[in-house]
Design a protein around this motif. Structure first.
Motif, mmCIF file in Angstrom:
data_model
loop_
_atom_site.group_PDB
_atom_site.id
_atom_site.type_symbol
_atom_site.label_atom_id
_atom_site.label_comp_id
_atom_site.label_asym_id
_atom_site.label_seq_id
_atom_site.Cartn_x
_atom_site.Cartn_y
_atom_site.Cartn_z
ATOM 1 N N VAL A 1 -2.260 -1.092 3.845
ATOM 2 C CA VAL A 1 -0.832 -1.350 3.965
ATOM 3 C C VAL A 1 -0.286 -0.211 4.818
ATOM 4 O O VAL A 1 -0.418 0.956 4.449
ATOM 5 C CB VAL A 1 -0.144 -1.361 2.581
ATOM 6 N N ALA A 2 0.309 -0.531 5.967
ATOM 7 C CA ALA A 2 0.823 0.504 6.865
ATOM 8 C C ALA A 2 2.343 0.534 6.830
ATOM 9 O O ALA A 2 2.996 -0.512 6.796
ATOM 10 C CB ALA A 2 0.329 0.261 8.291
ATOM 11 N N VAL A 3 2.880 1.752 6.839
ATOM 12 C CA VAL A 3 4.323 1.983 6.883
ATOM 13 C C VAL A 3 4.617 2.945 8.031
ATOM 14 O O VAL A 3 3.698 3.525 8.615
ATOM 15 C CB VAL A 3 4.848 2.564 5.546
ATOM 16 N N THR A 4 5.876 3.151 8.332
ATOM 17 C CA THR A 4 6.238 4.119 9.361
ATOM 18 C C THR A 4 5.992 5.535 8.845
ATOM 19 O O THR A 4 5.873 5.759 7.636
ATOM 20 C CB THR A 4 7.718 3.990 9.759
ATOM 21 N N VAL B 1 -9.136 1.479 0.831
ATOM 22 C CA VAL B 1 -7.863 0.808 1.069
ATOM 23 C C VAL B 1 -6.749 1.781 0.717
ATOM 24 O O VAL B 1 -6.754 2.377 -0.359
ATOM 25 C CB VAL B 1 -7.751 -0.492 0.249
ATOM 26 N N THR B 2 -5.815 1.930 1.639
ATOM 27 C CA THR B 2 -4.734 2.899 1.458
ATOM 28 C C THR B 2 -3.391 2.319 1.881
ATOM 29 O O THR B 2 -3.321 1.284 2.544
ATOM 30 C CB THR B 2 -4.968 4.164 2.313
ATOM 31 N N ILE B 3 -2.351 3.025 1.483
ATOM 32 C CA ILE B 3 -1.056 2.903 2.136
ATOM 33 C C ILE B 3 -1.074 4.060 3.120
ATOM 34 O O ILE B 3 -1.214 5.210 2.714
ATOM 35 C CB ILE B 3 0.118 3.088 1.161
ATOM 36 N N HIS B 4 -1.018 3.770 4.404
ATOM 37 C CA HIS B 4 -1.054 4.858 5.376
ATOM 38 C C HIS B 4 0.085 4.731 6.373
ATOM 39 O O HIS B 4 0.733 3.691 6.473
ATOM 40 C CB HIS B 4 -2.412 4.961 6.076
ATOM 41 N N ALA B 5 0.285 5.812 7.102
ATOM 42 C CA ALA B 5 1.341 5.856 8.112
ATOM 43 C C ALA B 5 0.805 5.319 9.433
ATOM 44 O O ALA B 5 -0.146 4.538 9.463
ATOM 45 C CB ALA B 5 1.882 7.279 8.230
ATOM 46 N N GLN B 6 1.395 5.750 10.522
ATOM 47 C CA GLN B 6 1.120 5.205 11.844
ATOM 48 C C GLN B 6 -0.048 5.908 12.539
ATOM 49 O O GLN B 6 -0.332 7.072 12.273
ATOM 50 C CB GLN B 6 2.366 5.339 12.714
ATOM 51 N N PRO B 7 -0.682 5.195 13.470
ATOM 52 C CA PRO B 7 -1.728 5.834 14.276
ATOM 53 C C PRO B 7 -1.130 7.008 15.044
ATOM 54 O O PRO B 7 0.075 7.038 15.322
ATOM 55 C CB PRO B 7 -2.170 4.730 15.238
ATOM 56 N N ALA B 8 -1.965 7.951 15.391
ATOM 57 C CA ALA B 8 -1.495 9.169 16.059
ATOM 58 C C ALA B 8 -0.745 8.891 17.352
ATOM 59 O O ALA B 8 0.185 9.612 17.693
ATOM 60 C CB ALA B 8 -2.673 10.108 16.316
ATOM 61 N N TRP B 9 -1.099 7.823 18.079
ATOM 62 C CA TRP B 9 -0.383 7.525 19.325
ATOM 63 C C TRP B 9 1.086 7.215 19.053
ATOM 64 O O TRP B 9 1.920 7.304 19.937
ATOM 65 C CB TRP B 9 -1.044 6.387 20.107
ATOM 66 N N ASN B 10 1.419 6.849 17.791
ATOM 67 C CA ASN B 10 2.803 6.527 17.431
ATOM 68 C C ASN B 10 3.414 7.600 16.529
ATOM 69 O O ASN B 10 4.278 7.316 15.708
ATOM 70 C CB ASN B 10 2.868 5.153 16.760
ATOM 71 N N ALA B 11 2.993 8.821 16.675
ATOM 72 C CA ALA B 11 3.499 9.908 15.834
ATOM 73 C C ALA B 11 5.006 10.075 15.949
ATOM 74 O O ALA B 11 5.671 10.445 14.977
ATOM 75 C CB ALA B 11 2.796 11.223 16.190
ATOM 76 N N TYR C 1 -3.912 8.982 10.754
ATOM 77 C CA TYR C 1 -2.751 8.247 10.248
ATOM 78 C C TYR C 1 -1.751 9.112 9.502
ATOM 79 O O TYR C 1 -1.098 8.636 8.581
ATOM 80 C CB TYR C 1 -3.195 7.096 9.349
ATOM 81 N N TYR C 2 -1.661 10.382 9.825
ATOM 82 C CA TYR C 2 -0.675 11.291 9.250
ATOM 83 C C TYR C 2 -0.985 11.578 7.777
ATOM 84 O O TYR C 2 -1.585 12.592 7.473
ATOM 85 C CB TYR C 2 0.739 10.739 9.465
ATOM 86 N N ARG C 3 -0.582 10.725 6.875
ATOM 87 C CA ARG C 3 -0.837 10.896 5.442
ATOM 88 C C ARG C 3 -1.113 9.533 4.832
ATOM 89 O O ARG C 3 -0.640 8.522 5.334
ATOM 90 C CB ARG C 3 0.356 11.552 4.756
ATOM 91 N N SER C 4 -1.856 9.535 3.729
ATOM 92 C CA SER C 4 -2.239 8.270 3.103
ATOM 93 C C SER C 4 -2.215 8.392 1.588
ATOM 94 O O SER C 4 -2.508 9.450 1.038
ATOM 95 C CB SER C 4 -3.664 7.881 3.524
ATOM 96 N N LEU C 5 -1.888 7.279 0.946
ATOM 97 C CA LEU C 5 -1.969 7.149 -0.506
ATOM 98 C C LEU C 5 -3.086 6.156 -0.786
ATOM 99 O O LEU C 5 -3.008 4.988 -0.377
ATOM 100 C CB LEU C 5 -0.646 6.633 -1.084
#
Length: 192
Positions: A169-172, A141-151, A113-117
């Motif tokens: 919680v997912a963000v772009t 539980v994190t705020i994370h970015a997108q799955p690798a297929w959506n890099a 997921y790229y990076r996560s908080l």
């Protein structure tokens, strides 16, 4: 010790992470490169005071994240939540995003997921409440970015149109870049 801790937490997040919509067979094949992210963490280059955020508020009903500095909204971001977004997280596997007052407990580089908080869930009261019911409160539980297929972000419209995480919680990815450099560990996050 610090590098090993970051590495182990990255592995744990990779194993426990949320599944995103999209092509499942590509998630394992296409993983994010972690070297740049790890170097930033090791050299403390993961924060820029210019755009700092001192509070995060997530309104689940709106599926929005509000970023604050000095009690003023600096930005509003669309989010995806747990697959079962109504109500607070009570147990592992319920696909709910927790509600309450938390803080950002650490930053992680994620091959998935790229990076996560990381969010400070479960709190002692969450653990006690679950224990009374004989349940495991869950975690990771994190705020994370997108799955690798959506890099590349081409699937953002699809991923943001639905709740698909296991409670995160997912963000772009572009929103995560903003958060990554604007948020320090310890920043409060309220999820309602």
């Amino acid at each position: 010790m610090g590098y090993m801790y970051v590495f182990l937490m990255t592995v744990l997040l990779f194993l426990a992470g949320c599944d995103g919509p999209g092509p499942k067979n590509e998630v394992v094949e296409n993983q994010y490169t972690l070297e740049e992210c790890k170097e930033e963490l090791l050299e403390a280059k993961d924060f820029s005071s210019g755009g700092s955020i001192d509070k995060i508020v997530v309104i689940k009903k709106e599926r929005k994240m509000y970023l604050y500095k000095n009690n003023q909204i600096q930005n509003t971001l669309p989010v995806s939540l747990g697959k079962d977004p109504v109500g607070t997280k009570e147990k592992q596997g319920d696909n709910k995003t927790p509600e309450g007052e938390f803080w950002i407990s650490r930053k992680l580089c994620s091959p998935k997921y790229y990076r996560s908080l990381c969010i400070s869930y479960p709190r002692p009261e969450d653990t006690a409440k679950a224990a009374k019911k004989g349940l495991n409160p869950g975690g990771d539980v994190t705020i994370h970015a997108q799955p690798a297929w959506n890099a590349d972000g081409k699937g953002d419209k699809d991923t943001l149109s639905q709740n698909w995480t296991h409670g995160c919680v997912a963000v772009t990815n572009s929103a995560m870049k903003e958060l990554w450099y604007a948020v320090r560990e310890g920043v409060p996050i309220v999820i309602q």
